[in-house]
Design an enzyme around this catalytic site. Structure first.
Site, PDB file in Angstrom:
ATOM      1  N   HIS A 131       0.871  -1.178   0.000  1.00  0.00           N
ATOM      2  CA  HIS A 131       0.000   0.000   0.000  1.00  0.00           C
ATOM      3  C   HIS A 131       0.907   1.226   0.000  1.00  0.00           C
ATOM      4  O   HIS A 131       1.644   1.446   0.962  1.00  0.00           O
ATOM      5  CB  HIS A 131      -0.904  -0.005   1.234  1.00  0.00           C
ATOM      6  CG  HIS A 131      -1.842  -1.177   1.274  1.00  0.00           C
ATOM      7  ND1 HIS A 131      -3.097  -1.141   0.705  1.00  0.00           N
ATOM      8  CD2 HIS A 131      -1.693  -2.424   1.769  1.00  0.00           C
ATOM      9  CE1 HIS A 131      -3.690  -2.322   0.870  1.00  0.00           C
ATOM     10  NE2 HIS A 131      -2.858  -3.118   1.511  1.00  0.00           N
ATOM     11  N   LEU A 132       0.879   1.985  -1.088  1.00  0.00           N
ATOM     12  CA  LEU A 132       1.727   3.182  -1.169  1.00  0.00           C
ATOM     13  C   LEU A 132       0.965   4.445  -0.764  1.00  0.00           C
ATOM     14  O   LEU A 132       1.545   5.513  -0.625  1.00  0.00           O
ATOM     15  CB  LEU A 132       2.323   3.334  -2.573  1.00  0.00           C
ATOM     16  CG  LEU A 132       3.310   2.229  -3.003  1.00  0.00           C
ATOM     17  CD1 LEU A 132       3.842   2.494  -4.402  1.00  0.00           C
ATOM     18  CD2 LEU A 132       4.469   2.102  -2.018  1.00  0.00           C
ATOM     19  N   ASP A 173       2.216  -7.105   2.246  1.00  0.00           N
ATOM     20  CA  ASP A 173       1.010  -6.356   2.638  1.00  0.00           C
ATOM     21  C   ASP A 173       1.427  -5.106   3.430  1.00  0.00           C
ATOM     22  O   ASP A 173       0.797  -4.737   4.419  1.00  0.00           O
ATOM     23  CB  ASP A 173       0.031  -7.213   3.442  1.00  0.00           C
ATOM     24  CG  ASP A 173      -1.323  -6.530   3.602  1.00  0.00           C
ATOM     25  OD1 ASP A 173      -1.553  -5.484   2.950  1.00  0.00           O
ATOM     26  OD2 ASP A 173      -2.159  -7.019   4.393  1.00  0.00           O
TER      27      ASP A 173
HETATM   28  O1  DOR Z   1      -4.164  -4.884   7.668  1.00  0.00           O
HETATM   29  C1  DOR Z   1      -4.546  -4.477   6.581  1.00  0.00           C
HETATM   30  N1  DOR Z   1      -4.302  -3.218   6.183  1.00  0.00           N
HETATM   31  N2  DOR Z   1      -5.258  -5.287   5.797  1.00  0.00           N
HETATM   32  C2  DOR Z   1      -5.842  -4.856   4.659  1.00  0.00           C
HETATM   33  O2  DOR Z   1      -6.476  -5.646   3.996  1.00  0.00           O
HETATM   34  C3  DOR Z   1      -5.750  -3.436   4.284  1.00  0.00           C
HETATM   35  C4  DOR Z   1      -4.544  -2.813   4.857  1.00  0.00           C
HETATM   36  C5  DOR Z   1      -4.546  -1.299   4.750  1.00  0.00           C
HETATM   37  O3  DOR Z   1      -4.869  -0.773   3.675  1.00  0.00           O
HETATM   38  O4  DOR Z   1      -4.201  -0.656   5.736  1.00  0.00           O
END
Ligand code: DOR
Length: 428
Positions: free
Chosen positions: A63-64, A306
């Site tokens: 996630h950027l 992740d």
């Molecule tokens: O822990 C998580 N954070 N799981 C996800 O599916 C989304 C992610 C986030 O975007 O923070």
């Protein structure tokens, strides 16, 4: 462009099965020569003696946060963090604001990454518009603009008919559907794994079956549609077993596991640190063993972080209010070396496959291998170096890690992306 000679390292190339000491000469962003005793006068030398030389790592799940959440991370800070973690390519999730669900947004990520990124960025586009689970994104057009895969990560697609249609369209372009498997009715209001520990701590649980029912659905839909379907951050024993059986049946299913799911159990939540809050949650001992077993036998194709950076304001609140997520790019290699490589669960070739070649192949990228003429994406790792995780030294804006203060093995010394040194641990 500079010429760089990576000298004397143990080159690990899962594509050719090579595990041997080699010199690698890089010129103009490509690998010019691989051999022994190479010497070039005007080349910058990287001494890799005693080190593992992997193809540049590929993280298919980060996630950027840009656009929309630049206080948590940006393409610039996130790619710098990726380089520090040994990654030369990252695929970023579309849960930004606006959501990456249009050609303009895919183009935006590519342009921003070209200007400000120090490693390659591949945008993953949303399956449904706005990740609202109501209407499909223009999948074919997004493929043409370079979407690397499709996912509503963070917002599971609950409507099975919509998921079926998404798979039917995606399969027309050989595109990969990445599914965040969570039945929102089963997980609702849960904050950690449902089990003994959640009962003891008095916290609402997310049962493993919330993941399992969706994995079962995705396997059924993948079988029916013939689409390539990838299970994101697999975390339960039953899910690993289902993927194993589906693969044996010949279904085009793949899976990834996050480092925190092979290295921590839900007992880490005892103490109520919100740094352990992540979705899917840290699971039981049995689940962790199953994830490790899946990584060992290849049921789980890839390791993906992740990487979910958050601002301290999102985490320094009571557990139930805190955001889900772990900043994972800079601890992935030490966690993999400590929990998988050193105990002999994976060989160096297998680890390079899970962290580089397999994700590159799933995303159809020209990456994940070391060969003459190939891209100069290289990661040099010292597997025998002890490190103490210190979040204050993270390059990422997200300091949210449950591993802070932990002693681990394995250090990323150099990351070369497209022939440029994007990370040199000595110069930090
Ligand atoms: O822990 C998580 N954070 N799981 C996800 O599916 C989304 C992610 C986030 O975007 O923070």
């Amino acid at each position: 462009m500079d010429r760089i000679l990576v000298k004397g390292g143990r080159m690990i190339d899962p594509a050719s099965g090579t595990d041997a000491v080699k010199d690698i000469l890089v010129e103009d962003g490509r690998i010019a020569r691989i051999g022994n005793g190479l010497s070039v006068n005007d080349a910058v030398q990287v001494n890799a003696e005693g080190m593992l030389v992997f193809p540049g790592l590929v993280d298919m799940h980060v996630h950027l946060r840009e656009p929309g959440f630049e206080h948590k991370e940006t393409i610039e800070s996130g790619t710098k963090s990726a380089a520090a973690g040994g990654f030369t390519t990252v695929a970023c999730m579309p849960n930004t604001n606006p959501v990456i669900d249009s050609p303009a947004m895919v183009e935006y990520v590519y342009l921003k990454a070209e200007k400000e990124g120090c490693v390659k960025v591949k945008p993953i586009a949303a399956i449904t518009k706005g990740q609202r689970g109501e209407e499909l994104s223009p999948i074919g057009e997004l493929v043409r603009y370079g979407a690397a895969a499709f996912s509503d990560d963070g917002h599971p697609v609950s409507n099975s008919n919509l998921m079926r249609r998404a798979m039917e369209y995606a399969s027309m372009w050989d595109a990969l559907i990445i599914s965040h498997c969570e039945d929102a009715d089963l997980s609702r209001d849960g904050v950690m794994n449902e089990g003994e520990i959640s009962t003891m701590l008095g916290m609402r649980g997310i049962p493993s079956v919330a993941e399992d029912v969706m994995v079962a659905r995705e396997i059924a839909l993948a079988r029916y549609t013939g689409c390539r379907v990838h299970i994101a951050h697999i975390s339960t024993k039953a899910s690993v077993e289902m993927v194993r059986r589906a693969k044996a049946e010949g279904i085009k299913i793949s899976a990834e596991a996050a480092p925190h799911h092979f290295s921590l159990t839900d007992s880490a939540v005892d103490g109520y640190s919100s740094m352990t809050k992540v979705n899917p949650p840290l699971r039981s001992e049995e689940d962790v063993e199953a994830v490790i077993g899946g990584l060992r036998d290849g049921t789980i194709d890839a390791i993906a972080t992740d990487h979910a950076p958050h601002h301290r304001d999102d985490k320094e609140v009571e557990y139930s209010m805190a955001a889900f997520g772990i900043s994972g790019l800079e601890t992935a290699v030490p966690l993999a070396v400590t929990h998988l490589l050193r105990p002999g669960i994976l060989t160096p070739l297998e680890l390079a496959e899970r962290m580089s070649l397999a994700p590159a192949r799933l995303l159809r990228l020209d990456a994940g291998y070391i060969a003459e003429g190939g891209p100069a994406d290289i990661t040099v790792i010292d597997p025998d170096c002890e490190v103490v995780v210190d979040v204050s030294r993270f390059v990422s804006k997200g300091k949210n890690s449950p591993f802070d203060g932990m002693k681990l093995w394995g250090r990323v010394l150099y990351t070369m992306a497209g022939g440029r040194i994007a990370w040199n641990a000595e110069n930090r």
